[in-house]
Scaffold this motif. Structure first.
Motif, short mmCIF file in Angstrom:
data_model
loop_
_atom_site.label_atom_id
_atom_site.label_comp_id
_atom_site.label_asym_id
_atom_site.label_seq_id
_atom_site.Cartn_x
_atom_site.Cartn_y
_atom_site.Cartn_z
N MET A 1 0.85 -1.19 0.00
CA MET A 1 0.00 0.00 0.00
C MET A 1 0.88 1.24 0.00
SD MET A 1 -2.76 1.18 2.86
CE MET A 1 -1.47 1.66 3.98
N ILE A 2 0.50 2.29 -0.71
CA ILE A 2 1.25 3.54 -0.70
C ILE A 2 0.42 4.62 -0.05
CG2 ILE A 2 2.42 2.94 -2.87
CD1 ILE A 2 0.64 5.22 -4.10
N ARG A 3 1.09 5.62 0.43
CA ARG A 3 0.44 6.82 0.94
C ARG A 3 1.05 8.02 0.23
NH1 ARG A 3 -2.24 6.05 5.92
NH2 ARG A 3 -1.87 4.03 6.86
N ILE A 4 0.22 8.98 -0.12
CA ILE A 4 0.74 10.20 -0.73
C ILE A 4 1.24 11.09 0.40
CG2 ILE A 4 0.19 12.22 -2.12
CD1 ILE A 4 -1.91 10.65 -3.52
N THR A 5 2.52 11.23 0.52
CA THR A 5 3.12 12.02 1.60
C THR A 5 4.08 13.03 1.01
OG1 THR A 5 4.98 10.51 1.85
CG2 THR A 5 3.00 10.00 3.11
N ALA A 6 4.55 13.93 1.87
CA ALA A 6 5.52 14.92 1.42
C ALA A 6 6.81 14.24 0.96
CB ALA A 6 5.82 15.90 2.56
N GLY A 51 -9.97 3.23 -12.22
CA GLY A 51 -11.09 4.17 -12.11
C GLY A 51 -12.42 3.45 -12.05
N LEU A 52 -12.60 2.41 -12.87
CA LEU A 52 -13.85 1.67 -12.89
C LEU A 52 -14.09 0.96 -11.56
CD1 LEU A 52 -16.27 0.75 -14.69
CD2 LEU A 52 -14.95 -1.32 -15.15
N ILE A 53 -13.04 0.35 -11.01
CA ILE A 53 -13.17 -0.33 -9.72
C ILE A 53 -13.54 0.67 -8.63
CG2 ILE A 53 -11.89 -1.57 -7.92
CD1 ILE A 53 -10.28 -2.88 -10.22
N PHE A 113 -7.54 4.92 0.82
CA PHE A 113 -8.57 4.28 0.03
C PHE A 113 -8.82 2.85 0.52
CE2 PHE A 113 -8.40 7.51 -3.33
CZ PHE A 113 -9.71 7.49 -3.78
N ARG A 114 -7.77 2.19 0.97
CA ARG A 114 -7.91 0.80 1.41
C ARG A 114 -8.94 0.68 2.51
NH1 ARG A 114 -5.98 -1.92 5.60
NH2 ARG A 114 -4.63 -0.19 6.18
N LEU A 115 -8.85 1.56 3.50
CA LEU A 115 -9.81 1.51 4.61
C LEU A 115 -11.21 1.87 4.14
CD1 LEU A 115 -7.71 3.09 7.52
CD2 LEU A 115 -8.14 0.66 7.03
N ARG A 205 -9.43 -4.59 -4.57
CA ARG A 205 -8.14 -3.92 -4.54
C ARG A 205 -8.32 -2.41 -4.68
NH1 ARG A 205 -4.87 -7.20 -2.03
NH2 ARG A 205 -4.48 -9.17 -3.11
N SER A 206 -7.84 -1.67 -3.70
CA SER A 206 -7.96 -0.21 -3.74
C SER A 206 -6.76 0.39 -4.49
CB SER A 206 -8.02 0.35 -2.32
OG SER A 206 -6.86 0.02 -1.60
N PRO A 207 -6.89 1.63 -4.98
CA PRO A 207 -5.83 2.24 -5.78
C PRO A 207 -4.50 2.38 -5.06
CG PRO A 207 -7.86 3.48 -5.99
CD PRO A 207 -8.07 2.50 -4.88
#
Length: 292
Positions: A1-6, A51-53, A113-115, A205-207
């Motif tokens: 899983m990734i997180r958008i961080t600084a 996007g569809l998911i 998004f996963r949560l 599966r989340s983005p």
């Protein structure tokens, strides 16, 4: 899983692409995923599937769908070599510096998004069972939303082996089911198709999950599975719409499938005696002022 961080943002190379990505369009996504339209830039097909998911989980939240694609793009970006990153930056508008910057500033979810995907599990189950009722209910029984709510609320889909004292744990109220119907009905045929064909792992599966990249790739590399997925979704949607009342058909804006997507009919099981018995207990609500 990734997180958008600084920290992630600082690692991004300078980006020259200044084009705005187009708004997510379900019909166009189906066209590119199914191969009816060729992709205009690298990873457009993969991000259309992401996007569809995401749309299947949030069909009434276009902001979350667009954000899901951006997060998916960041996920792909971080998995690639520097050379491939530079190519994507020049070619695909979803990888532009402006898009990633806007994602950092205006992220619409309080958590990952996963949560959010996990929290919507019950909604997905609810809409699947409502759609399943419309698919299976004999036409002469005149399937309707109210009958579906009654049937599920009374445990119509609870497995026979479940003990009577435990059945209440599987039941849901009509109010809960109706809420899921209103929020997810237009995505329902796609959810029903995925669950019926065994693709539930893919749509869970989340983005922002790293495993999403491989899941998306494996799915898109099997044209027969892609064709079956959309074909069964079209079959489901056509059958559902034919069984809805005129008011519901006009209320909800269902997906317009591309012309080359062929309907794939599924063999549907029939209700057993116990399920028919539950259906027979349904009583239509009385109109105000109706006597007796």
């Amino acid at each position: 899983m990734i997180r958008i961080t600084a920290q992630n943002a600082r690692s991004l190379a300078p980006m020259a692409n200044t084009r705005r990505p187009p708004k997510f369009d379900t019909t166009d996504a189906v066209a590119i995923i199914s191969g009816e339209r060729k992709q205009r830039f690298s990873l457009e097909r993969e991000l259309a599937l992401i996007g569809l998911i995401t749309w299947m989980h949030f069909p009434t939240r276009p902001d979350l769908v667009s954000m899901g694609q951006v997060v998916g793009a960041a996920n792909f970006f971080l998995s690639l070599s520097q050379a491939k990153r530079a190519h994507l930056v020049r070619e695909n508008p979803l990888f532009s510096q402006e898009v990633f910057a806007r994602a950092l500033v205006g992220f619409p979810l309080g958590d990952t998004f996963r949560l959010e995907f996990e929290s919507l599990y019950n909604e997905m189950v609810n809409i699947f069972e409502i759609i399943d009722f419309f698919m299976m209910c004999p036409f002469e029984r005149r399937p309707s939303l109210l009958k579906a709510l009654h049937f599920i609320e009374e445990g119509g889909f609870v497995a026979k082996e479940v003990q009577e004292r435990e059945k209440k744990e599987y039941k849901r109220s009509a109010a809960t089911l109706k809420k899921s119907w209103v929020s997810h009905v237009v995505a329902g045929p796609f959810i029903w198709s995925a669950e019926s064909l065994g693709f539930e792992k893919l749509i869970r599966r989340s983005p922002d999950e790293t495993k999403t990249i491989n899941e998306v790739g494996r799915f898109l590399d099997t044209p027969d599975r892609v064709a079956d997925f959309f074909g069964v979704a079209k079959f489901c949607q056509d059958r559902l719409i034919s069984r809805l009342d005129p008011r519901s058909r006009s209320r909800f804006k269902f997906v317009k499938f591309p012309p080359k997507v062929a309907s794939v009919e599924m063999e549907l099981p029939e209700f057993d005696e116990g399920q028919i018995a539950i259906l027979k207990t349904y009583q239509a609500p009385k109109l105000i002022g109706e006597v007796g």
